[in-house]
Write an enzyme that holds these catalytic residues in place. Structure first.
Site, PDB file in Angstrom:
ATOM      1  CB  CYS A 226     -37.952-118.537  26.748  1.00  0.00           C
ATOM      2  SG  CYS A 226     -39.595-118.063  26.235  1.00  0.00           S
TER       3      CYS A 226
ATOM      4  CB  SER B  37     -13.507-104.418  24.757  1.00  0.00           C
ATOM      5  OG  SER B  37     -13.247-104.266  23.380  1.00  0.00           O
TER       6      SER B  37
ATOM      7  CD  GLU C 200      -7.905-101.279  15.022  1.00  0.00           C
ATOM      8  OE1 GLU C 200      -7.574-101.545  13.866  1.00  0.00           O
ATOM      9  OE2 GLU C 200      -8.067-102.163  15.897  1.00  0.00           O
ATOM     10  N   PRO C 201     -10.770 -96.966  18.465  1.00  0.00           N
ATOM     11  CG  PRO C 201     -11.209 -94.694  18.823  1.00  0.00           C
ATOM     12  CD  PRO C 201     -10.269 -95.622  18.111  1.00  0.00           C
ATOM     13  N   GLY C 202     -13.987 -98.065  19.446  1.00  0.00           N
ATOM     14  CA  GLY C 202     -15.337 -98.388  18.969  1.00  0.00           C
ATOM     15  C   GLY C 202     -16.358 -97.834  19.948  1.00  0.00           C
ATOM     16  NE  ARG C 203     -16.258-101.289  24.582  1.00  0.00           N
ATOM     17  CZ  ARG C 203     -16.851-102.444  24.819  1.00  0.00           C
ATOM     18  NH1 ARG C 203     -17.759-102.550  25.754  1.00  0.00           N
ATOM     19  NH2 ARG C 203     -16.521-103.512  24.132  1.00  0.00           N
TER      20      ARG C 203
ATOM     21  CE1 TYR D 100     -18.655-110.454  25.679  1.00  0.00           C
ATOM     22  CE2 TYR D 100     -19.775-108.343  25.575  1.00  0.00           C
ATOM     23  CZ  TYR D 100     -19.109-109.375  24.950  1.00  0.00           C
ATOM     24  OH  TYR D 100     -18.888-109.303  23.600  1.00  0.00           O
TER      25      TYR D 100
END
Ligand SMILES: *Cc1c(COP(=O)(O)O)cnc(C)c1O
Length: 480
Positions: free
Chosen positions: A394, A239, A319-322, A367
């Site tokens: 926290c 990705s 399969e594009p997502g973002r 990431y």
């Protein structure tokens, strides 16, 4: 992450005030076009508007943190992929963001949909997706998930292991059904992205290795089973990828495998799925490729390889997502505190704490992803100040935007907008520190619609049998 240094252990001249890629803006109010969805404007009053709705109005209605999806922009990106990849199947990767309300957009713009779990599948079906246009992924699908997929007539099941092939074949046999399958392979590509979102190198959990021979064995096993309709090979290399070099290697290796299967068994696979991972602009340093460029490049890479191998072009899918759900979304937060932290003698970093954090966007912590931000509810005459936008959790790694220039008069109560937050934010949200997961609203032509409402204290604490829901203290909507 910034560590506190003992005074004198670090020299001021060794500190980089801002990373090299981040330019000091001439005007902190200016919006960098490529980061924002197409209908975002800053009005005369300084307030950001999206889909002709003021973000202050959204914050008033649903509170902060909140995610806002620009429906016009989401649909335009979906349509742009469908048009550029005409003749292919374009699957929207639902794991990036899925709600029943967006399934219709995906279907209406001509896309298919892929899901990664039985529960995502339930949402896709509830949203009205034609099951034949759904793909089901997952490296460890349960029997129940596979049964749901077979019973509801899911169009493609992407199998990920020999165990799963046998499990699925058995489920189909019981029902006297035949499932259409793709075999997920690892092509041995080192995608230039973070290790956790690179998925085609060998030493990770997804797929079956081409070089190790498991991919060919899996294809043969599917081809030999009367209950499995083997349609092709599936490869997803990772990705947030900007260059096509990784796809080039994956295309060559998957088509070589395709040819080898044909030679060994005389089975010619009709399809090839190249996965998703097309990069988007999270910051000014990112330069994404257009769907037209990607379609042209991938199409010619496949054509060239097929000519070289003397095989026919398979039917292709991606399969594009973002690339579809990321840019249309922004996250809205309210500033709670502003603190100057001395990180070295005479060197300060400004920490801007907001009312969300790693529970609503884990990507920076997970990431090291970079984001951008702007003050969204006013115009400022102040100069730019380098800031770090952090959450309220926290952990010192609870960072939302590592480096951004915000106006030097940034103050508690300011509304902050983070662009390109539509993908992998709500879908990866957690209840860390008992945070209530934020709502997602869509906007279009001056109207606000709830896609996912805010989680309530009763939703969350209802899970804990030791809490008496009848006696909850009155908690303000915005107070977590
Ligand atoms: C995550 C994933 C995608 C989508 O990745 P993006 O970076 O959002 O485009 C596509 N296919 C598979 C198999 C995935 O796991």
């Amino acid at each position: 992450m910034t560590h506190m240094h003992v005074a004198g252990s670090i020299h001021a001249d060794t500190l980089t005030p801002a990373p090299k890629w981040l330019q000091v803006p001439a005007d902190v109010n200016r919006l960098e076009t490529k980061l924002w969805s197409s209908t975002v404007r800053r009005g005369e009053d300084g307030v950001l508007r999206v889909g002709r709705v003021a973000v202050t109005e959204i914050a008033e209605q649903v509170g902060t943190p909140a995610y806002v999806i620009d429906e016009v922009d989401f649909r335009a990106r979906a349509r742009a992929y469908a048009d550029a990849f005409a003749g292919w199947d374009v699957y929207y990767a639902g794991k990036s963001f899925l709600a029943a309300g967006v399934v219709g957009w995906v279907a209406e713009e001509g896309l298919c949909l892929d899901v990664c779990s039985g529960n995502e599948l339930i949402v896709a079906l509830a949203g009205g997706m034609d099951p034949a246009r759904i793909g089901l992924h997952g490296n460890n699908k349960s029997v129940a998930e596979l049964e749901l997929a077979v019973d509801s007539g899911v169009g493609r099941i992407i199998v990920d292991s020999l165990t799963e092939i046998d499990r699925l074949a058995e489920i189909c046999a019981q029902r006297q059904k035949r499932a259409k399958v793709l075999v997920r392979v690892t092509a041995g590509v080192e995608a230039h992205t973070h290790e956790y979102i690179a998925t085609a190198h060998e030493d990770q959990k997804f797929g079956l290795s081409i070089s190790g021979g498991q991919a060919l064995a899996a294809l043969r096993r599917c081809a030999e089973n009367p209950h499995l309709d083997l349609r092709g090979i599936h490869s997803h290399i990772g990705s947030q990828i900007f260059e096509t070099a990784g796809f080039e290697v994956a295309i060559r290796r998957t088509l070589e495998l395709h040819k080898q299967l044909a030679e060994d068994t005389s089975v010619t696979l009709p399809e090839l799925d190249l996965g998703g991972g097309f990069g988007i602009a999270y910051t000014s340093a990112d330069t994404p490729r257009s769907p037209e460029y990607l379609a042209g490049a991938l199409q010619s890479l496949v054509a060239r390889e097929c000519r070289g191998l003397e095989i026919e072009m398979p039917h292709l899918s991606i399969e594009p997502g973002r690339a579809i759900s990321g840019p249309p979304g922004m996250a809205l937060y309210t500033v709670g505190t502003v603190k100057q932290v001395e990180v070295a003698p005479e060197a300060f970093r400004c920490y801007v704490s907001v009312d969300g954090g790693m529970s609503d966007n884990i990507r920076p912590a997970l990431y090291g992803s970079e984001y951008s931000a702007t003050v969204a509810d006013r115009r400022s005459e102040a100069g730019p100040m380098l800031c770090r936008v952090v959450g309220k959790h926290c952990e010192s790694g609870d960072i939302l935007v590592r480096d951004e220039f915000l106006p030097a008069d940034i103050a508690p109560g300011d509304l902050i907008a983070v662009p390109a937050a539509g993908a992998y934010s709500r879908s990866m949200a957690s209840n860390y520190n008992h945070a209530l997961r934020p709502p997602v609203v869509s906007v279009r032509d001056g109207k606000v619609r709830t896609l996912i409402r805010r989680e309530t204290l009763a939703d969350l604490l209802g899970l804990d049998p030791g809490v008496d829901l009848a006696n909850l203290p009155a908690v303000e909507r915005n107070d977590r």
